[in-house]
Scaffold this motif. Structure first.
Motif, mmCIF file in Angstrom:
data_model
loop_
_atom_site.group_PDB
_atom_site.id
_atom_site.type_symbol
_atom_site.label_atom_id
_atom_site.label_comp_id
_atom_site.label_asym_id
_atom_site.label_seq_id
_atom_site.Cartn_x
_atom_site.Cartn_y
_atom_site.Cartn_z
ATOM 1 N N VAL A 15 -35.036 34.421 16.931
ATOM 2 C CA VAL A 15 -34.702 33.483 18.012
ATOM 3 C C VAL A 15 -35.519 32.193 17.975
ATOM 4 O O VAL A 15 -34.956 31.108 18.155
ATOM 5 C CB VAL A 15 -34.795 34.175 19.391
ATOM 6 N N PRO A 16 -36.830 32.233 17.740
ATOM 7 C CA PRO A 16 -37.562 30.952 17.729
ATOM 8 C C PRO A 16 -37.030 29.954 16.701
ATOM 9 O O PRO A 16 -36.976 28.753 16.974
ATOM 10 C CB PRO A 16 -39.003 31.366 17.390
ATOM 11 N N PHE A 17 -36.603 30.429 15.552
ATOM 12 C CA PHE A 17 -36.067 29.536 14.530
ATOM 13 C C PHE A 17 -34.728 28.944 14.962
ATOM 14 O O PHE A 17 -34.463 27.758 14.784
ATOM 15 C CB PHE A 17 -35.922 30.263 13.192
ATOM 16 N N TRP A 18 -33.877 29.797 15.533
ATOM 17 C CA TRP A 18 -32.595 29.316 16.050
ATOM 18 C C TRP A 18 -32.832 28.289 17.149
ATOM 19 O O TRP A 18 -32.156 27.254 17.191
ATOM 20 C CB TRP A 18 -31.768 30.477 16.606
ATOM 21 N N ALA A 19 -33.763 28.574 18.048
ATOM 22 C CA ALA A 19 -34.040 27.667 19.163
ATOM 23 C C ALA A 19 -34.512 26.302 18.657
ATOM 24 O O ALA A 19 -34.090 25.266 19.187
ATOM 25 C CB ALA A 19 -35.080 28.289 20.096
ATOM 26 N N LEU A 20 -35.365 26.305 17.648
ATOM 27 C CA LEU A 20 -35.825 25.035 17.078
ATOM 28 C C LEU A 20 -34.659 24.226 16.524
ATOM 29 O O LEU A 20 -34.546 23.021 16.764
ATOM 30 C CB LEU A 20 -36.855 25.290 15.985
ATOM 31 N N MET A 21 -33.780 24.879 15.773
ATOM 32 C CA MET A 21 -32.657 24.169 15.157
ATOM 33 C C MET A 21 -31.668 23.639 16.189
ATOM 34 O O MET A 21 -31.121 22.545 16.035
ATOM 35 C CB MET A 21 -31.922 25.082 14.175
ATOM 36 N N ILE A 22 -31.440 24.412 17.245
ATOM 37 C CA ILE A 22 -30.417 24.054 18.230
ATOM 38 C C ILE A 22 -30.950 23.101 19.294
ATOM 39 O O ILE A 22 -30.296 22.121 19.647
ATOM 40 C CB ILE A 22 -29.832 25.323 18.880
ATOM 41 N N PHE A 23 -32.156 23.377 19.802
ATOM 42 C CA PHE A 23 -32.673 22.614 20.939
ATOM 43 C C PHE A 23 -33.684 21.525 20.581
ATOM 44 O O PHE A 23 -33.863 20.590 21.346
ATOM 45 C CB PHE A 23 -33.289 23.567 21.972
ATOM 46 N N THR A 30 -40.064 21.102 13.812
ATOM 47 C CA THR A 30 -38.899 21.900 13.423
ATOM 48 C C THR A 30 -38.659 21.773 11.919
ATOM 49 O O THR A 30 -38.504 22.769 11.220
ATOM 50 C CB THR A 30 -37.642 21.468 14.207
ATOM 51 N N ARG A 31 -38.648 20.544 11.443
ATOM 52 C CA ARG A 31 -38.445 20.330 10.002
ATOM 53 C C ARG A 31 -39.550 20.980 9.191
ATOM 54 O O ARG A 31 -39.298 21.586 8.155
ATOM 55 C CB ARG A 31 -38.373 18.841 9.692
ATOM 56 N N ARG A 32 -40.783 20.859 9.662
ATOM 57 C CA ARG A 32 -41.921 21.414 8.931
ATOM 58 C C ARG A 32 -41.836 22.945 8.872
ATOM 59 O O ARG A 32 -42.026 23.548 7.821
ATOM 60 C CB ARG A 32 -43.223 20.965 9.591
ATOM 61 N N ILE A 33 -41.518 23.561 9.990
ATOM 62 C CA ILE A 33 -41.413 25.033 10.039
ATOM 63 C C ILE A 33 -40.256 25.519 9.175
ATOM 64 O O ILE A 33 -40.390 26.452 8.391
ATOM 65 C CB ILE A 33 -41.273 25.518 11.499
ATOM 66 N N LEU A 34 -39.105 24.867 9.326
ATOM 67 C CA LEU A 34 -37.917 25.298 8.583
ATOM 68 C C LEU A 34 -37.963 24.939 7.108
ATOM 69 O O LEU A 34 -37.173 25.455 6.320
ATOM 70 C CB LEU A 34 -36.655 24.724 9.218
ATOM 71 N N ALA A 35 -38.880 24.068 6.718
ATOM 72 C CA ALA A 35 -39.012 23.708 5.306
ATOM 73 C C ALA A 35 -39.414 24.906 4.455
ATOM 74 O O ALA A 35 -39.130 24.954 3.265
ATOM 75 C CB ALA A 35 -40.029 22.578 5.140
ATOM 76 N N SER A 36 -40.028 25.884 5.076
ATOM 77 C CA SER A 36 -40.424 27.080 4.332
ATOM 78 C C SER A 36 -39.195 27.914 3.975
ATOM 79 O O SER A 36 -38.393 28.252 4.853
ATOM 80 C CB SER A 36 -41.377 27.940 5.162
ATOM 81 N N PRO A 37 -39.041 28.264 2.706
ATOM 82 C CA PRO A 37 -37.919 29.134 2.342
ATOM 83 C C PRO A 37 -38.101 30.559 2.865
ATOM 84 O O PRO A 37 -37.197 31.376 2.763
ATOM 85 C CB PRO A 37 -37.930 29.095 0.813
ATOM 86 N N TRP A 38 -39.251 30.847 3.448
ATOM 87 C CA TRP A 38 -39.552 32.194 3.934
ATOM 88 C C TRP A 38 -39.112 32.433 5.371
ATOM 89 O O TRP A 38 -39.384 33.486 5.936
ATOM 90 C CB TRP A 38 -41.052 32.465 3.797
ATOM 91 N N TRP A 97 -29.882 26.395 5.941
ATOM 92 C CA TRP A 97 -29.194 25.519 4.996
ATOM 93 C C TRP A 97 -28.343 24.498 5.754
ATOM 94 O O TRP A 97 -28.352 23.298 5.438
ATOM 95 C CB TRP A 97 -28.330 26.343 4.040
ATOM 96 N N MET A 98 -27.599 24.950 6.765
ATOM 97 C CA MET A 98 -26.770 24.057 7.565
ATOM 98 C C MET A 98 -27.621 22.973 8.223
ATOM 99 O O MET A 98 -27.237 21.800 8.253
ATOM 100 C CB MET A 98 -26.004 24.859 8.630
ATOM 101 N N PHE A 99 -28.775 23.367 8.752
ATOM 102 C CA PHE A 99 -29.686 22.438 9.414
ATOM 103 C C PHE A 99 -30.062 21.294 8.468
ATOM 104 O O PHE A 99 -29.961 20.118 8.822
ATOM 105 C CB PHE A 99 -30.934 23.190 9.883
#
Length: 142
Positions: A15-23, A30-38, A97-99
């Motif tokens: 949920v935290p990852f989804w929340a970052l991407m959506i909200f 958000t970009r920094r956190i999601l930049a990780s392929p993990w 990937w969509m983000f």
């Protein structure tokens, strides 16, 4: 750990990852956190919690797919929880990937956020809708 516990905790760790991407799509964090392929790793932890002790049954169900064998495996609490963890992890992988694709092609967030919500619930529909929007955006930019 019980199958119910694994099932219950699989989505909340994503949920935290989804929340970052959506909200908070424009936030640098958000970009920094999601930049990780993990990013999908947390839901996959739950997958491995179940897959390892039930590996023999999982392998039997997957080595030569047979509808009856797969149905029997999925009808067990651990089989259903395992597949749930698989779905959550890969839906998150697709959403990540969509983000980034949306950022690359400058697709507005008021379009992307509903598509991400759709992806949470019905990922094949969300992915196909996103691919259509992405394709239209690429064609219009050319």
């Amino acid at each position: 750990m019980s199958d119910l516990t694994v099932f219950a905790w699989t989505f909340p760790v994503a949920v935290p990852f989804w929340a970052l991407m959506i909200f908070l799509p424009g936030w640098r964090g958000t970009r920094r956190i999601l930049a990780s392929p993990w990013v999908p790793l947390l839901p996959l932890v739950w997958y491995f919690v179940l897959a390892i002790p039930h590996f023999g049954e999982l392998w039997h169900a997957m080595q030569r797919p047979d509808l009856g064998v797969l149905q029997g495996f999925l009808s067990t609490p651990y089989g259903a929880a395992l597949v749930w963890a698989h779905l959550i992890a890969f839906d998150l992988f697709i959403a990540r990937w969509m983000f980034f694709e949306a950022r690359t092609h400058r697709i507005p967030w008021w379009i992307v956020s509903p598509l991400l919500l759709l992806t949470i619930f019905l990922s094949p529909f969300g992915l196909v809708a996103f691919l259509a929007v992405r394709g239209a955006r690429i064609r219009s930019a050319a």
